[in-house]
Design an enzyme around this catalytic site. Sequence first.
Site, PDB file in Angstrom:
ATOM      1  N   ILE A 225      39.975  54.277  40.590  1.00 40.63           N
ATOM      2  CA  ILE A 225      38.603  53.730  39.745  1.00 40.63           C
ATOM      3  C   ILE A 225      38.424  52.225  39.913  1.00 40.63           C
ATOM      4  CG2 ILE A 225      39.836  53.543  37.538  1.00 40.63           C
ATOM      5  CD1 ILE A 225      36.454  54.878  38.180  1.00 40.63           C
TER       6      ILE A 225
ATOM      7  N   GLY B 123      39.448  62.734  37.940  1.00 41.25           N
ATOM      8  CA  GLY B 123      39.294  62.054  36.819  1.00 41.25           C
ATOM      9  C   GLY B 123      39.015  60.729  36.825  1.00 41.25           C
ATOM     10  N   GLU B 124      39.453  60.102  35.963  1.00 39.39           N
ATOM     11  CA  GLU B 124      39.312  58.458  35.683  1.00 39.39           C
ATOM     12  C   GLU B 124      37.744  58.002  35.725  1.00 39.39           C
ATOM     13  OE1 GLU B 124      41.231  56.767  38.888  1.00 39.39           O
ATOM     14  OE2 GLU B 124      43.417  57.747  38.507  1.00 39.39           O
ATOM     15  N   GLY B 125      36.822  58.916  35.983  1.00 37.78           N
ATOM     16  CA  GLY B 125      35.442  58.581  36.177  1.00 37.78           C
ATOM     17  C   GLY B 125      34.952  58.379  37.567  1.00 37.78           C
TER      18      GLY B 125
ATOM     19  N   GLU C  60      38.101  59.257  32.036  1.00 32.76           N
ATOM     20  CA  GLU C  60      39.308  59.369  31.007  1.00 32.76           C
ATOM     21  C   GLU C  60      40.777  59.639  31.735  1.00 32.76           C
ATOM     22  OE1 GLU C  60      40.981  62.537  32.200  1.00 32.76           O
ATOM     23  OE2 GLU C  60      38.905  62.824  33.519  1.00 32.76           O
TER      24      GLU C  60
END
Length: 339
Positions: A104, A303-305, A162
């Site tokens: 990210i 994840g992580e955006g 997240e």
Amino acid sequence: MSRFSSFKQLRAACLDLPGPDQSAADAAAAREAQLTKPPGSLGRLEELTAWLAAWQGRTPPTLGTCEILVFAGNHGVAAQGVSAYPPEVTTQMVANFTAGGAAINQLARTNGARLRVTPLDLDRPTADFTEAPAMQEAEFLDAVGIGYDQVTGESDLVVLGEMGIGNTTAAAAISGALFGGGARFASTGTGVGRDGFGRKRAVIQQALLYHSDVLGDPLRAAAAVGGRELAAMMGACLAARHKRTPVLIDGMVSSSAVAPLKALRDDGLDHARVGHKSADAGHEFLLQELGMRPLLDLGMRLGEGSGAAVALLVLRAALACHTGMATFEEAQVSGKFSS
């Protein structure tokens, strides 16, 4: 003091929502109709510019200031063996975000977006929701408020992401609580094997049975089987609606986190778009329930955006065409193309 003092107050905030600026959306659509291309030939890119205009309340819309908000939390249910990684990885990954070493970070830099990471009580996991509510009312409201306060209203767009070991289990449980059939939303998450996947499905079913008395209430269900980072994402998405800021949602976990807003009010996520379809099998079922079509399908499940951050590049492409192309009049092109 938490921004929200009770489920009742939060529910009222989730129901009292501003709508889009239709005049701005119409103006963007009118410009699209004059650009030197066949009508509709840029497909969904054309719709995206109108959506941005509607929720920013201006035309042309802009993407000069974009923020990626990543929330991190730990889950007591991880003790049930539902993840391939131990809970301390959450803290270690937050440190990696801070050091600039995660995916990210690279995507934020590529986008020229500001990345902000908010850990939520990582040394104090939520309760194991097979035995008790993951969060009591005050804990849940506090996490929602933290997420809400991260959205300033000064950004042109917010991306939600997240990090949290065990949170794909919480995501599936929330989805099952809201839409039924909990096990269908289960995924391999961090890559648990066949035995781990079986445990995860059993844990989700056990949790939904244990909390069956609150499943009719989207907020109480999210508190019972969710997590702090999921609650914070819901709060951030709610704040973005109140402040008329468009949102890009990431994958399965982010989608489940904001799903209570849709369950409470059918147009509760109209200011949001799903950036990508996660490779986690449950995300497809959840997207069907939400009635939302992802912008990308790249087989991602980090994840992580991260998927939403890649989708932000698509929004930038849409906006570049919308603002940079000439109209027929400007280009002195006689007549429109036929469709």
